[in-house]
Design an enzyme around this catalytic site. Structure first.
Site, mmCIF file in Angstrom:
data_model
loop_
_atom_site.group_PDB
_atom_site.id
_atom_site.type_symbol
_atom_site.label_atom_id
_atom_site.label_comp_id
_atom_site.label_asym_id
_atom_site.label_seq_id
_atom_site.Cartn_x
_atom_site.Cartn_y
_atom_site.Cartn_z
ATOM 1 N N LYS A 54 -7.548 -6.103 -0.228
ATOM 2 C CA LYS A 54 -8.226 -5.252 0.763
ATOM 3 C C LYS A 54 -9.399 -4.505 0.116
ATOM 4 O O LYS A 54 -10.490 -4.424 0.686
ATOM 5 C CB LYS A 54 -7.227 -4.266 1.388
ATOM 6 C CG LYS A 54 -6.227 -4.959 2.307
ATOM 7 C CD LYS A 54 -5.063 -4.044 2.702
ATOM 8 C CE LYS A 54 -4.023 -4.841 3.492
ATOM 9 N NZ LYS A 54 -2.795 -4.082 3.768
ATOM 10 N N GLN A 98 -0.188 1.823 2.756
ATOM 11 C CA GLN A 98 0.422 0.513 2.542
ATOM 12 C C GLN A 98 1.952 0.594 2.676
ATOM 13 O O GLN A 98 2.587 1.440 2.052
ATOM 14 C CB GLN A 98 0.028 -0.004 1.144
ATOM 15 C CG GLN A 98 0.517 -1.396 0.839
ATOM 16 C CD GLN A 98 -0.112 -2.475 1.728
ATOM 17 O OE1 GLN A 98 -1.286 -2.423 2.051
ATOM 18 N NE2 GLN A 98 0.691 -3.444 2.135
ATOM 19 N N ASP A 124 -4.811 0.831 10.982
ATOM 20 C CA ASP A 124 -3.685 -0.100 11.104
ATOM 21 C C ASP A 124 -3.051 -0.022 12.491
ATOM 22 O O ASP A 124 -2.108 -0.761 12.787
ATOM 23 C CB ASP A 124 -2.617 0.224 10.048
ATOM 24 C CG ASP A 124 -2.422 -0.913 9.055
ATOM 25 O OD1 ASP A 124 -2.983 -1.999 9.296
ATOM 26 O OD2 ASP A 124 -1.708 -0.711 8.068
#
Ligand code: NDP
Length: 309
Positions: A54, A98, A124
């Site tokens: 990422k 994460q 997200d």
């Protein structure tokens, strides 16, 4: 029949080319690049790899992409404090925490931390606000993996409306948003999970089958109607030789990868499904690269929305 391979890697590369000039334009106008802050707690090896991809993709496209690490021993309060600081920092348009968080933080830690993210920076799509908006079909920031799959289906001109879709998996990050996005595009959707009886039979009804389970090669030919489109979300690292030898015949190019690396990334879908499906995403090189690209799209979208406020 041999399935058409849906090349997520190639599509991701094209999409990244498309957004590159938009990122440059944002940077020129605003005097700063769109910014993404990634929070990584602990040292889960798979998370390290995902976060690395990422950061690399973000930097290459022109984003500011920064990693904020906390040790495995970090408390929930320390993690929340970091998220709150990032919420306040103007240089960041997107924040990604994460998963998974260390088990020591407790079962509900993920939801508590996600909910602390400013919804306008929630790239997200995991805060209650953005999930609620998704349910009402007015979301701006949608979970990256299912959003990437929709992008792939649409760009590959695979019809969704009127199709029977089956999603295996009901996680907040993949299964549930996937089902909602397919529903919003007029598919008739079934969600399956570990308690679904006659799983293979239900899956055989699907014109579009999405496997998001996390069990190597679980979706065998029994699960697939001939001609179905099969999307393999699963990423499973297989390191035992007998399993690899069972999945891939002698001389198969993936056996060579196993010999070189000592392990192999395998999806949830058995390789034999390629003989039955009309189209299939490979692992690796299918859904994964699209997830990263959608993260960049979401960050750019969040950046535009924030400066427009
Ligand atoms: P979760 O573990 O959160 O969810 C897995 C789901 O699969 C659960 O709903 C579970 O059911 C269901 N399940 C487990 N075993 C079975 C079974 N035997 N039969 C039917 N259903 C079953 O995983 P995620 O959704 O986070 O991820 C799924 C997979 O996708 C993983 O391999 C992950 O690594 C991969 N992934 C890949 C991404 C990419 O970019 N390529 C991004 C995100 C994830 P229940 O709810 O009943 O427990």
């Amino acid at each position: 029949m041999s399935a058409r391979l849906l090349d997520g890697q190639a599509l991701a590369a094209r999409m990244q080319q498309e957004i590159r000039p938009q990122v440059a334009e944002f940077t020129r106008r605003r005097g700063r690049p769109p910014g993404l802050a990634i929070v990584l707690v602990g040292q889960d090896p798979a998370s390290e790899v995902y976060v690395g991809h990422k950061l690399k993709a973000g930097t290459e496209i022109g984003f500011r992409a920064d990693l904020n690490r906390l040790p495995e021993t970090a408390t929930l309060d320390e993690t929340l404090a970091l998220v709150q600081r990032l919420n306040r920092e103007e240089v960041y348009d997107g924040i990604l925490v994460q998963s998974p968080l260390p088990k020591s933080m407790g079962a509900g830690a993920g939801i508590t931390v996600f909910d602390a993210i400013d919804p306008s920076k929630d790239v997200d799509g995991l805060t209650a606000v953005n999930v609620g908006k998704l349910v009402q079909n007015r979301a701006a920031l949608i979970s990256c993996t299912p959003a990437g799959i929709i992008e792939l289906l649409e760009r590959e001109r695979i019809p969704i409306a009127g199709q029977r879709a089956v999603v295996i998996g009901r996680s907040d990050i993949v299964g549930k948003p996937m089902a909602l996005l397919l529903l919003q595009r007029d598919a008739t959707v079934t969600i399956c999970h570990s308690k679904t009886p006659n799983l293979a039979e239900v899956c055989r009804e699907a014109d579009i089958l999405v496997a998001a389970v996390g069990r190597a090669a679980m979706v065998t030919t029994d699960f697939v109607k001939p001609g179905a489109v099969v999307i393999d979300v699963g990423v499973n690292r297989v390191s035992d030789r007998p399993t690899v030898e069972l999945l891939y015949p002698k001389g198969h190019r993936r056996r060579a990868v196993f010999e070189k690396n000592g392990s192999l990334l395998v999806g949830d879908v058995h390789p034999a499904v390629a003989e039955l499906a009309s189209a299939l995403t490979p692992v690796p090189g299918g859904v994964g690269p699209l997830t990263i690209t959608m993260l960049m799209m979401n960050t750019l979208r969040a950046a535009h929305a924030r400066v427009a406020r």
